[in-house]
Scaffold this motif. Sequence first.
Motif, PDB file in Angstrom:
ATOM      1  N   LYS A  95       0.860  -1.176   0.000  1.00 45.63           N
ATOM      2  CA  LYS A  95       0.000   0.000   0.000  1.00 45.63           C
ATOM      3  C   LYS A  95       0.899   1.230   0.000  1.00 45.63           C
ATOM      4  CE  LYS A  95      -4.189  -1.770   0.245  1.00 45.63           C
ATOM      5  NZ  LYS A  95      -4.915  -1.845   1.516  1.00 45.63           N
ATOM      6  N   SER A 155      -2.568   0.428  -4.376  1.00 49.46           N
ATOM      7  CA  SER A 155      -2.165  -0.895  -3.916  1.00 49.46           C
ATOM      8  C   SER A 155      -1.437  -1.578  -5.058  1.00 49.46           C
ATOM      9  CB  SER A 155      -3.382  -1.716  -3.486  1.00 49.46           C
ATOM     10  OG  SER A 155      -2.971  -2.985  -3.022  1.00 49.46           O
ATOM     11  N   SER A 160       3.602  -1.472   3.772  1.00 43.68           N
ATOM     12  CA  SER A 160       3.255  -0.077   3.509  1.00 43.68           C
ATOM     13  C   SER A 160       4.493   0.713   3.100  1.00 43.68           C
ATOM     14  CB  SER A 160       2.601   0.569   4.729  1.00 43.68           C
ATOM     15  OG  SER A 160       3.517   0.684   5.804  1.00 43.68           O
TER      16      SER A 160
END
Length: 482
Positions: free
Chosen positions: A232, A251, A317
């Motif tokens: 992400k 994403s 992330s």
Amino acid sequence: MLDATIEQLQSVLAQLRAERSDNQSYEVKTAAGGMPQSIRETISAFANTPGGGVIIFGVDESSSFGVVGVYDAKVCQQTLANIARKELSAPITIRTTVLTLNSRQVVWSEVNELDKSLKPVSIKNTGKSYIRLYDGDYELSEQEEQMFRANRGPSNFDEGVLPGSDAADLDAQLTRSYLANRRAHSAALAKLEDDEILFRTGVTDREGALTVAGAVALGKYPQQFLPNYSIKVSVRKKDHADNVRAVNVNSLDGPIPTILEEALKWVAANTNELTLNAENGHVYTTREYPLASVRELISNALIHRDMNPLSMFQTISLIIEDERMVISNPGGLYGLSVKELGRTGSKTRNARIAEICQYVVADDGQNVLEKLGSDIPKVLEELSLFKMSPPLFIDGGIYFTVILKSAECPVPVTAEKGQKPVGNQEVILSSLASGALSKSDLEIATGLSVSKVRYALTKLIAQGQVQKIGNKTSAATKYALL
């Protein structure tokens, strides 16, 4: 382990002042009126966190980490030992040292990390467990507690088989390249048929179903079976509108080579090219974050993330903030500590993924993983070349985070205009990093005597690193970094 020293305490307090908060390894408690109620959470958090941590009693964070003195050093030590041995789910060892600054006593308390077979340690009367994240103690969720328990034994989740998958779910081009590389590097494998090589190297099981490792390294679309095996990405900056938390959110999915290539494109599109002056007077061009280093760090996250089914509700992330990039993945370091990272042979919880990726070529023509253990030294070398700060590595046990400062972000203070500062000069410089201070402020902030503060300031002014602000003879005169 040696007892803590006054110099060590001064250095840590200077570091915390520069950061303007507690951090992953150090927590200060005022403790002027007794043992803080929150001490149980902090002990639990440090005991669950790789490397443990240090609690410093008798320091006030709200007063620029000034030394205020503990209520009673002996009673503080006794109470702390009693809590650590009796009020948590497993006895915790804490080593304490009493230090004196400006006639005020400070209790330096080192909390040892608990063995992973006993984690997570919880508080008996609440049943809650905590983990250390950046500058605070955070309660573990039920899923995170289960992740700790799953990490008590060996990890081979990447060898699990994905029901309903078969060789048709493999990317044809990646698989051809992989098979050619395996044959080129092994006389034994060169004699085998394709299906046999895929089985013998852990891409499939004997019936032809894909393993987790085979899917994420060579699959057409691994997210069909592992929805959260992705990155992400987002940009979060202060100049965004108040109601905008992040922009360019996306994403990134596909097999590892595709995710890696797309992540690098995204970073290039969302960061700036810089023109910098070298020490020799030449001008050179780089990026806020050198892409070779970014590539190594992202591939590290993809290969070493925890594949435990309990952690698969989380994604990797990648966040670009003001002056820094933050990459975080589920699963802490495996088999080594942050201090050993890049200095010793790499170990991985996902041995099968790492092995396969050594023979997988990304879209840019580079091997996804050249050689285990070679990535971090490459990053450190490149950042040093561009005069950038080294990455900050944070191992939280069930997560691992890398913080990379932008090339535009000033590196830690050094004496480029003169002699390198040492000892008390470093302490003064670190204290002034948070803003201008008077001599009396510096005495309180650093714990140094008035004569040592005066002597260090004289040297730093002569070196061109510190300047006076205000009337030279006034007690209100302040000192600031140049």
